[in-house]
Write an enzyme that holds these catalytic residues in place. Structure first.
Site, short mmCIF file in Angstrom:
data_model
loop_
_atom_site.label_atom_id
_atom_site.label_comp_id
_atom_site.label_asym_id
_atom_site.label_seq_id
_atom_site.Cartn_x
_atom_site.Cartn_y
_atom_site.Cartn_z
N GLY A 36 -83.73 -51.18 -63.72
CA GLY A 36 -82.44 -51.81 -64.02
C GLY A 36 -81.30 -50.90 -63.57
O GLY A 36 -80.37 -51.33 -62.87
N HIS A 37 -81.39 -49.63 -63.95
CA HIS A 37 -80.36 -48.67 -63.52
C HIS A 37 -80.35 -48.55 -61.99
O HIS A 37 -79.28 -48.50 -61.37
CB HIS A 37 -80.67 -47.27 -64.08
N GLY A 149 -74.44 -53.38 -66.28
CA GLY A 149 -75.46 -54.43 -66.37
C GLY A 149 -75.08 -55.51 -67.38
O GLY A 149 -74.50 -55.23 -68.42
P1 AMP Z 1 -77.70 -47.26 -70.43
O1 AMP Z 1 -78.31 -46.08 -69.75
O2 AMP Z 1 -78.64 -48.00 -71.32
O3 AMP Z 1 -76.38 -46.93 -71.08
O4 AMP Z 1 -77.35 -48.29 -69.28
C1 AMP Z 1 -76.57 -47.93 -68.19
C2 AMP Z 1 -76.20 -49.16 -67.42
O5 AMP Z 1 -77.37 -49.79 -66.96
C3 AMP Z 1 -75.43 -50.18 -68.28
O6 AMP Z 1 -74.41 -50.78 -67.50
C4 AMP Z 1 -76.51 -51.16 -68.62
O7 AMP Z 1 -76.02 -52.47 -68.90
C5 AMP Z 1 -77.34 -51.16 -67.35
N1 AMP Z 1 -78.68 -51.65 -67.63
C6 AMP Z 1 -79.51 -51.25 -68.63
N2 AMP Z 1 -80.64 -51.98 -68.62
C7 AMP Z 1 -80.53 -52.86 -67.60
C8 AMP Z 1 -81.35 -53.91 -67.09
N3 AMP Z 1 -82.52 -54.19 -67.64
N4 AMP Z 1 -80.91 -54.61 -66.02
C9 AMP Z 1 -79.70 -54.34 -65.47
N5 AMP Z 1 -78.87 -53.37 -65.91
C10 AMP Z 1 -79.27 -52.64 -66.96
#
Ligand code: AMP
Length: 281
Positions: A36-37, A149
């Site tokens: 996702g990242h 995301g």
């Molecule tokens: P985090 O590390 O959880 O703070 O996420 C960092 C970025 O990655 C944020 O913009 C999240 O929304 C995005 N993100 C996390 N999980 C996913 C996913 N499964 N699909 C797309 N983007 C994601």
């Protein structure tokens, strides 16, 4: 690979002649990177001259100390994953005091009510923490575009509001949710689940899809009851909330309005780990 842990070094680098006048795409993360990242990084690589990722577990957005302490930290692996995508990506991995200096506290924000729904209700102070860190990161990185995301849809709207309220000249780009093969939305927290729970957590997305179908013919209230009932069947999961809300204002749907677009939002506890997801209804 350029890896910076200090904002002054990063600023000096970005101010240097070879990066001046180039567009900067920015992907803020808390690390423990998954596909996702990486998908956000791919969008940025396509649309910008320079792509920069930050990896920082932001203490002020955690309202639960155990969640902060147990948040997975896998920096070496993260760097390898980024490298496999492109060696040109710039990495910023600050320590807490590089961003927060003396006091680790949040600014207080008014996001025109977006902060009072769902995650805001259930995680007091969370969006003040998010607003604080994103504002700090934007002032260090000064990106032209920043990628977030839809997995954290409420956060995406809040960051858009932050940029417009504070007149920060950055385009906020929302990117689709990446899912594991069984449909579970990818999340760094998934690593903490037992193999059994990770497999069974596919029911979160399955129930969201069932609720979407239900909502075609039923009221929001009836659909909520339906979904709550689905979760009652499985003791492994505790439903924290399920809401059908307007995609723009995040206000709960009381009576369906054909001119509005809705989304189903869900937060579930599995093995004491909190997972969220959402789906366009
Ligand atoms: P985090 O590390 O959880 O703070 O996420 C960092 C970025 O990655 C944020 O913009 C999240 O929304 C995005 N993100 C996390 N999980 C996913 C996913 N499964 N699909 C797309 N983007 C994601």
């Amino acid at each position: 690979m350029q890896v910076f842990s200090n904002k002054l070094d990063l600023r000096n680098f970005l101010n240097s002649s070879n990066t001046n006048n180039k567009s900067i795409g920015f992907v803020p993360t808390m690390g423990a990177l998954h596909d996702g990242h990486l998908s956000l990084l791919k969008y940025s690589l396509k649309e910008n001259d320079i792509t920069l990722i930050s990896i920082f577990v932001n203490p002020t957005q955690f309202n639960n100390l155990e969640d902060l302490e147990k948040y997975p930290r896998t920096i070496e692996k993260d760097i390898e994953k980024i490298k496999s995508l492109s060696k040109e990506i710039i990495i910023y991995t600050p320590e807490v005091n590089d961003l927060y200096e003396k006091t680790i506290t949040s600014e207080k924000f008014d996001f025109d009510g977006l902060e009072n729904q769902m995650e805001g209700k259930h995680r007091p102070g969370h969006f003040d923490g998010v607003g604080t860190v994103v504002k700090k990161l934007f002032s260090v990185v000064k990106p032209n575009r920043a990628y977030f995301g839809e997995k954290d849809y409420q956060q995406l709207l809040i960051v858009k509001k932050l940029a417009s309220k504070y007149k920060i000249p950055v385009e906020i780009i929302g990117c689709p949710i990446l899912r594991e093969e069984n449909g579970l939305a990818m999340s760094s927290r998934n690593q903490r689940l037992s193999p059994e729970a990770r497999k069974k957590s596919c029911i979160i997305f399955e129930n969201l899809k069932k609720a979407k179908k239900n909502f075609k013919t039923q009221s929001a209230q009836k659909t909520k009851e339906f979904l709550e009932n689905e979760f009652q069947k499985n003791k492994m999961f505790t439903l924290e909330y399920f809401e059908i809300a307007d995609e723009e204002t995040l206000l709960p749907c009381k009576r369906k309005n054909k001119t509005k677009k809705y989304r189903g939002f869900i937060a579930v506890l599995v093995e004491n780990i909190r997972l969220i997801d959402n789906l366009r209804f």
